[in-house]
Scaffold this active site. Structure first.
Site, PDB file in Angstrom:
ATOM      1  N   LYS A   1       0.665  -1.429   0.197  1.00 45.09           N
ATOM      2  CA  LYS A   1      -0.056   0.577  -0.101  1.00 45.09           C
ATOM      3  C   LYS A   1       0.953   0.794  -0.360  1.00 45.09           C
ATOM      4  CE  LYS A   1      -2.843   0.777   3.748  1.00 45.09           C
ATOM      5  NZ  LYS A   1      -3.386   0.686   5.089  1.00 45.09           N
TER       6      LYS A   1
ATOM      7  N   CYS B   1       0.326  15.022  -6.039  1.00 37.89           N
ATOM      8  CA  CYS B   1      -1.116  13.636  -6.880  1.00 37.89           C
ATOM      9  C   CYS B   1      -1.739  12.862  -6.688  1.00 37.89           C
ATOM     10  CB  CYS B   1       0.173  13.221  -7.945  1.00 37.89           C
ATOM     11  SG  CYS B   1      -0.355  12.142  -9.530  1.00 37.89           S
TER      12      CYS B   1
ATOM     13  N   CYS C   1      -3.031  11.289  -9.765  1.00 38.31           N
ATOM     14  CA  CYS C   1      -3.657  10.674 -11.188  1.00 38.31           C
ATOM     15  C   CYS C   1      -2.559   9.308 -11.012  1.00 38.31           C
ATOM     16  CB  CYS C   1      -3.620  11.345 -11.742  1.00 38.31           C
ATOM     17  SG  CYS C   1      -1.765  11.784 -12.468  1.00 38.31           S
TER      18      CYS C   1
ATOM     19  N   CYS D   1       2.394  16.752  -7.648  1.00 41.41           N
ATOM     20  CA  CYS D   1       2.516  16.939  -8.532  1.00 41.41           C
ATOM     21  C   CYS D   1       3.444  17.030  -9.644  1.00 41.41           C
ATOM     22  CB  CYS D   1       1.327  17.393  -8.800  1.00 41.41           C
ATOM     23  SG  CYS D   1      -0.129  17.822 -10.360  1.00 41.41           S
TER      24      CYS D   1
ATOM     25  N   HIS E   1      -1.378  15.090 -15.357  1.00 37.63           N
ATOM     26  CA  HIS E   1      -2.369  14.656 -15.138  1.00 37.63           C
ATOM     27  C   HIS E   1      -3.311  14.625 -16.372  1.00 37.63           C
ATOM     28  CE1 HIS E   1      -2.179  18.199 -12.781  1.00 37.63           C
ATOM     29  NE2 HIS E   1      -3.405  18.301 -13.938  1.00 37.63           N
TER      30      HIS E   1
HETATM   31  S1  FES Z   1      -2.538  14.976 -10.537  1.00 35.28           S
HETATM   32 FE1  FES Z   1      -1.293  13.627 -11.013  1.00 35.28          FE
HETATM   33  S2  FES Z   1       0.658  14.881 -12.090  1.00 35.28           S
HETATM   34 FE2  FES Z   1      -1.040  16.002 -11.099  1.00 35.28          FE
END
Ligand code: FES
Length: 98
Positions: free
Chosen positions: A46, A64, A66, A75, A79
């Site tokens: 995890k 982040c 994504c 991030c 994304h």
């Molecule tokens: S939310 Fe994953 S790179 Fe921006």
């Protein structure tokens, strides 16, 4: 495993004592669960990252959500490419220092 789509047709009726009941048309979609993390820390059971809010160095820090960032857990804008390629709408979690 393939995904399955079931469509309940408009006017579908229940029988017996509920014969006067007519269900609203509904679309039921069953989708196979897939991993959302393509390659970050795949050797861990995890992935958990913790940051004390007092450690935020900048007034605004983007984390982040994504799972495509090269600087995860921060991030890096990946994304945007992911959203263009997939039609997704994911974006970062923004932490603001007060
Ligand atoms: S939310 Fe994953 S790179 Fe921006």
């Amino acid at each position: 495993m393939a995904s399955t789509t079931s469509i309940i047709q408009p006017g579908f009726s229940c029988g017996g004592a509920l014969s006067s009941f007519t269900a609203k048309p509904r679309r039921v979609v069953m989708v196979r669960a897939q991993a959302i993390n393509p390659d970050i820390k795949k050797d861990e059971a995890k992935v958990v990252d913790s940051v004390l809010v007092t450690e935020l160095s900048k007034p605004l820090t983007a984390y982040c959500r994504c799972w495509r960032s090269g600087t995860f857990p921060l991030c890096d804008g990946s994304h945007v490419k992911h959203n263009k390629e997939t039609g997704d709408n994911v974006g970062p979690l923004l932490l603001k220092k007060q």
